[in-house]
Design an enzyme around this catalytic site. Sequence first.
Site, PDB file in Angstrom:
ATOM      1  N   LYS A  52       8.875  -4.057 -24.142  1.00 35.35           N
ATOM      2  CA  LYS A  52       9.597  -3.246 -23.160  1.00 35.35           C
ATOM      3  C   LYS A  52      10.896  -3.936 -22.727  1.00 35.35           C
ATOM      4  CE  LYS A  52       5.233  -1.199 -21.791  1.00 35.35           C
ATOM      5  NZ  LYS A  52       4.061  -1.221 -20.884  1.00 35.35           N
ATOM      6  N   GLN A  96       1.982  -4.129 -15.503  1.00 31.08           N
ATOM      7  CA  GLN A  96       1.235  -4.017 -16.755  1.00 31.08           C
ATOM      8  C   GLN A  96      -0.275  -4.073 -16.489  1.00 31.08           C
ATOM      9  OE1 GLN A  96       2.738  -3.448 -19.826  1.00 31.08           O
ATOM     10  NE2 GLN A  96       0.642  -3.107 -20.516  1.00 31.08           N
ATOM     11  N   ASP A 119       5.884   4.439 -14.588  1.00 30.28           N
ATOM     12  CA  ASP A 119       4.666   4.584 -15.406  1.00 30.28           C
ATOM     13  C   ASP A 119       3.965   5.906 -15.107  1.00 30.28           C
ATOM     14  OD1 ASP A 119       4.128   2.774 -17.397  1.00 30.28           O
ATOM     15  OD2 ASP A 119       3.286   1.257 -16.048  1.00 30.28           O
TER      16      ASP A 119
END
Length: 292
Positions: A52, A96, A119
Amino acid sequence: MLLLDGKIASQSVKESLIIETKELIAKGKRKPHLAAVLIGNNGASETYVASKVKFCGEIGFTSTLVRFENNIAEKELLAKIEELNTDDKIDGILVQLPLPKHISEANVINSINPDKDVDGFHPVSVGRLVQGLDTFIPATPYGIMLLLEHFQLTTKGKHAVVIGRSNIVGRPMSILLSSNIPYGNCTVTICHSHTPDLKEITLQADIIIAALGRPEFVKGDMVKEGAIVIDVGITRVDDASAAKGYRIKGDVDFKEVSKVAGAASPVPGGVGLMTIAGLMKNTLAAYNRRNP
Ligand code: NAP
């Protein structure tokens, strides 16, 4: 069979993001900025976050990686998220997953400012998705929609079977495919570990989304001739003959399924790359929302 190549589709998203970022800079604006929070040293998470951060650099975004030891207290993590929430120069925040067991995933997700929830896991984002409002779509289902769009696959009126009902993949995917949107308008069946006779259901599918985390679970005899098969699974399977000691396997037995499917995505090189593309599109959307 049409190979739903994530390298090609994500490259196309990447090129459009590069152009949009250049246009912002040409107008004298700052670059979009993604903050990624990584806890511990889980190998897979390290790889995802590194990809990312790399993608951000390639498209001209700024990224900040915030790292914590596995034993960080939840309170300290929440305090850092609050700092990122109120930092005007940060547009998107991702934490994450998975988190260490002593940290509540729900508390962490709920603590992210919904305007920076790139997200798309915050209940506000999920609620807006369900109601068909503008929102941050969770990155993996978003990436799958971008893959369908890139290859211009017809979904309207089709029967889609989604295997898996997690909050990050299966459930939002089922909502998107059933929504009245481009690359939606499917009749959707959502399956999970309590679904009996799964094969009977997948054989009726025009589109199968396999998101269960069981390597090579979907076999050729579970797929209708000509169906579209999207493989979300990523599992590290031990393999002493591989350089890293493991291989990445999807949820689809690609060798078998490619003989019957009309289109299928590979693993690796499929949905994983599209997930990052979806995340970056969300980050740009967050930036544009905050800097109209
Ligand atoms: P998850 O939270 O473990 O959910 C798995 C789902 O599959 C659950 O709903 C489970 O049912 C269902 N399931 C498990 N075994 C099944 C079976 N035998 N038959 C039918 N359904 C079954 O997993 P996830 O986070 O959604 O991830 C799924 C896979 O996608 C994993 O391999 C993960 O690594 C991968 N993934 C890939 C990306 C990407 O970017 N490509 C992103 C995210 C995840 P129950 O609800 O009944 O337990």
